[in-house]
Design a protein around this motif. Sequence first.
Motif, PDB file in Angstrom:
ATOM      1  N   PHE A  13       0.805  -1.258  -0.015  1.00 31.22           N
ATOM      2  CA  PHE A  13      -0.002   0.118   0.048  1.00 31.22           C
ATOM      3  C   PHE A  13       0.905   1.149  -0.091  1.00 31.22           C
ATOM      4  CE2 PHE A  13      -2.124   3.192   2.487  1.00 31.22           C
ATOM      5  CZ  PHE A  13      -3.573   3.527   1.752  1.00 31.22           C
ATOM      6  N   VAL A  14       1.964   1.562   0.946  1.00 27.71           N
ATOM      7  CA  VAL A  14       2.758   2.565   0.847  1.00 27.71           C
ATOM      8  C   VAL A  14       3.601   2.595  -0.541  1.00 27.71           C
ATOM      9  CG1 VAL A  14       4.816   3.322   2.071  1.00 27.71           C
ATOM     10  CG2 VAL A  14       2.729   2.459   3.464  1.00 27.71           C
ATOM     11  N   ALA A  15       3.908   1.640  -0.874  1.00 26.06           N
ATOM     12  CA  ALA A  15       4.536   1.764  -2.220  1.00 26.06           C
ATOM     13  C   ALA A  15       3.873   2.296  -3.416  1.00 26.06           C
ATOM     14  CB  ALA A  15       5.376   0.417  -2.638  1.00 26.06           C
ATOM     15  N   GLY A  16       2.466   1.955  -3.371  1.00 23.96           N
ATOM     16  CA  GLY A  16       1.753   2.423  -4.191  1.00 23.96           C
ATOM     17  C   GLY A  16       1.419   3.941  -3.996  1.00 23.96           C
ATOM     18  N   LEU A  17       1.455   4.493  -2.815  1.00 24.23           N
ATOM     19  CA  LEU A  17       1.197   5.746  -2.440  1.00 24.23           C
ATOM     20  C   LEU A  17       2.317   6.512  -2.763  1.00 24.23           C
ATOM     21  CD1 LEU A  17      -0.405   5.920   1.175  1.00 24.23           C
ATOM     22  CD2 LEU A  17      -1.533   6.469  -0.885  1.00 24.23           C
ATOM     23  N   LEU A  18       3.608   5.825  -2.701  1.00 24.61           N
ATOM     24  CA  LEU A  18       4.813   6.789  -2.914  1.00 24.61           C
ATOM     25  C   LEU A  18       4.876   6.931  -4.566  1.00 24.61           C
ATOM     26  CD1 LEU A  18       7.208   5.056  -0.337  1.00 24.61           C
ATOM     27  CD2 LEU A  18       6.347   7.389  -0.172  1.00 24.61           C
ATOM     28  N   ALA A  19       4.593   5.842  -4.958  1.00 24.81           N
ATOM     29  CA  ALA A  19       4.725   6.052  -6.743  1.00 24.81           C
ATOM     30  C   ALA A  19       3.672   7.111  -7.213  1.00 24.81           C
ATOM     31  CB  ALA A  19       4.275   4.679  -7.131  1.00 24.81           C
ATOM     32  N   SER A  20       2.482   7.201  -6.467  1.00 22.61           N
ATOM     33  CA  SER A  20       1.575   7.911  -6.944  1.00 22.61           C
ATOM     34  C   SER A  20       2.269   9.465  -6.493  1.00 22.61           C
ATOM     35  CB  SER A  20       0.184   8.110  -6.316  1.00 22.61           C
ATOM     36  OG  SER A  20      -0.297   6.833  -6.331  1.00 22.61           O
ATOM     37  N   ALA A  21       2.660   9.810  -5.431  1.00 21.84           N
ATOM     38  CA  ALA A  21       3.207  10.950  -4.973  1.00 21.84           C
ATOM     39  C   ALA A  21       4.503  11.675  -5.827  1.00 21.84           C
ATOM     40  CB  ALA A  21       3.828  10.949  -3.392  1.00 21.84           C
ATOM     41  N   SER A  34      13.480  13.394 -13.088  1.00 21.87           N
ATOM     42  CA  SER A  34      13.665  12.727 -12.056  1.00 21.87           C
ATOM     43  C   SER A  34      12.601  12.215 -11.382  1.00 21.87           C
ATOM     44  CB  SER A  34      14.686  13.193 -10.985  1.00 21.87           C
ATOM     45  OG  SER A  34      14.100  14.312 -10.542  1.00 21.87           O
ATOM     46  N   ALA A  35      11.517  12.880 -11.167  1.00 22.42           N
ATOM     47  CA  ALA A  35      10.355  12.343 -10.493  1.00 22.42           C
ATOM     48  C   ALA A  35       9.711  11.160 -11.397  1.00 22.42           C
ATOM     49  CB  ALA A  35       9.006  13.478 -10.133  1.00 22.42           C
ATOM     50  N   ARG A  36       9.712  11.276 -12.491  1.00 28.17           N
ATOM     51  CA  ARG A  36       9.012  10.248 -13.449  1.00 28.17           C
ATOM     52  C   ARG A  36       9.827   8.854 -13.104  1.00 28.17           C
ATOM     53  NH1 ARG A  36       9.375  12.995 -19.240  1.00 28.17           N
ATOM     54  NH2 ARG A  36       9.054  15.291 -18.403  1.00 28.17           N
ATOM     55  N   TRP A  37      11.073   9.025 -13.218  1.00 28.35           N
ATOM     56  CA  TRP A  37      11.776   7.685 -13.054  1.00 28.35           C
ATOM     57  C   TRP A  37      11.618   7.167 -11.605  1.00 28.35           C
ATOM     58  CZ3 TRP A  37      13.850   4.788 -16.553  1.00 28.35           C
ATOM     59  CH2 TRP A  37      14.070   5.338 -17.975  1.00 28.35           C
ATOM     60  N   LEU A  38      11.312   8.052 -10.531  1.00 26.33           N
ATOM     61  CA  LEU A  38      11.348   7.596  -9.120  1.00 26.33           C
ATOM     62  C   LEU A  38       9.728   6.975  -8.997  1.00 26.33           C
ATOM     63  CD1 LEU A  38      12.880  10.609  -7.431  1.00 26.33           C
ATOM     64  CD2 LEU A  38      13.811   8.368  -7.154  1.00 26.33           C
ATOM     65  N   ALA A  39       9.005   7.629  -9.503  1.00 27.06           N
ATOM     66  CA  ALA A  39       7.670   6.977  -9.799  1.00 27.06           C
ATOM     67  C   ALA A  39       7.736   5.571 -10.232  1.00 27.06           C
ATOM     68  CB  ALA A  39       6.543   7.964 -10.459  1.00 27.06           C
ATOM     69  N   TYR A  42       9.229   3.047  -7.848  1.00 27.06           N
ATOM     70  CA  TYR A  42       7.975   2.405  -6.699  1.00 27.06           C
ATOM     71  C   TYR A  42       6.928   1.794  -7.470  1.00 27.06           C
ATOM     72  CZ  TYR A  42      11.057   4.755  -3.064  1.00 27.06           C
ATOM     73  OH  TYR A  42      11.783   4.885  -2.358  1.00 27.06           O
ATOM     74  N   ALA A  43       6.566   1.963  -8.540  1.00 22.64           N
ATOM     75  CA  ALA A  43       5.525   1.142  -9.407  1.00 22.64           C
ATOM     76  C   ALA A  43       6.288  -0.318  -9.513  1.00 22.64           C
ATOM     77  CB  ALA A  43       5.272   1.608 -10.563  1.00 22.64           C
ATOM     78  N   SER A 203      11.702   5.630   4.902  1.00 17.65           N
ATOM     79  CA  SER A 203      12.784   6.877   5.499  1.00 17.65           C
ATOM     80  C   SER A 203      13.467   7.472   4.055  1.00 17.65           C
ATOM     81  CB  SER A 203      13.844   6.285   6.082  1.00 17.65           C
ATOM     82  OG  SER A 203      13.233   5.950   7.164  1.00 17.65           O
ATOM     83  N   LEU A 204      13.893   6.360   3.302  1.00 17.33           N
ATOM     84  CA  LEU A 204      14.509   6.853   1.845  1.00 17.33           C
ATOM     85  C   LEU A 204      13.526   7.555   0.950  1.00 17.33           C
ATOM     86  CD1 LEU A 204      17.137   6.659  -0.161  1.00 17.33           C
ATOM     87  CD2 LEU A 204      16.065   4.259  -0.844  1.00 17.33           C
ATOM     88  N   ALA A 205      12.198   6.911   0.775  1.00 16.28           N
ATOM     89  CA  ALA A 205      11.197   7.582   0.018  1.00 16.28           C
ATOM     90  C   ALA A 205      10.675   8.942   0.551  1.00 16.28           C
ATOM     91  CB  ALA A 205      10.043   6.751  -0.309  1.00 16.28           C
TER      92      ALA A 205
END
Length: 407
Positions: A13-21, A34-39, A42-43, A203-205
């Motif tokens: 659930f948290v990984a999905g939220l972070l990908a969305s953020a 960079s934000a696209r790659w980070l999304a 986490y996806a 913490s990293l995310a």
Amino acid sequence: MSGAGFILAINLFVAGLLASAFMMIAVYDVRRISARWLALAYALGVAYLAIEAVIPLMSNARMAVVLGFATFLGATIVLNVGLAHKYDSMPPWKPMLAFLALATLVVYFVQDLPRHSLGRMMAYQLPFGAMQFAGALLVWSARKRLDRLDYGLMAILSVSGAHFIAKPFMAHALGGWGTDPQAYLGSTYALFSQSLGTVLSISLALLILVVLVRDVLGEATARSETDALSGLLNRGGFERHAAAALRDAVRQGLPVTLVISDLDHFKAINDSYGHASGDRVIEAFSHFIHESKAGHHIAGRIGGEEFAIILPGTHLAAARLFAEGARSAFSALPIQGLPASCRFTASFGVAELVAGEGIDQLLRRADAALYEAKKDGRDCVRLAAGNMAQLPADSNIVSFGGKPPSA
């Protein structure tokens, strides 16, 4: 559901939220690659956790284990690509993809080793640690531009890398990671590993998110404080930065001087050559000021054709030399797009900070000195009232045309 299974569900659930953020940041600022790659990273983390969740349901989980490994290692590689874009490095695509292929092949073949053998565990965990350390190195590559948040990010990446390397030893200390892939989620090691991994990954995310938000807000602030035509600070931005420079100078016991300049006969320039030509003169003068100032100087366009420069650590005599040099050089500067015979001039007022002054009072005194320069024929430098006594006794600098500086 086991404790490890419950934590796995939370991680999903948290990984999905972070990908969305991260995707929201990418949508808000399309230039932030960079934000696209980070999304995407986490996806991929969501996909890996989904694979982990279905492994206990399979009778033969070999391919699922290998696929899960490749997906998670791919997520760490994509995360590193995002970090490379964030810190203006070239993503090391070829070595990372080669590493992904080799590590996946090794993990496929070590499935034939005893499940609790150290070699099998190391083959599975070391690649993740290596990619986390590679991410720390990508951050370190921009060390000249890092602040405490960036160093904190580098530290968490390093701790996470060490955590992956230590996992095989943790597994041995905690009785192994289950007799088979299906039993993994019920093991004590799985509960410990999932819990520690959750703390580090979140913490990293969150720190990466904070760093990206800091950059977005910083750039938005810079845009709101920047004059579009000149590229220098606008009046609001100049006053804010100048006030901070004054506070620092007073705290450190350093002098600070303000130089105000105004383009001479600017209305005549617009009337004779058009407003586009007037804009070119402003652009040329702004570029000249930007190139002339030192890195710690603060320059802004504070009016239509009026400019100001704060010179921290500079006494009045040195500031007057700066103004005289700028005045003389600009008067000889050709303006692109205007006749070669055209030359333009500027007048300057100089004031050094005195005890008890703020930026508003300093601006008023420098502006009064500029008014004196205009009144005395323009194309000259004048000093603010109250500062003349600060000049050295042997000072013999005169303004353009041989006129002595006046208060």
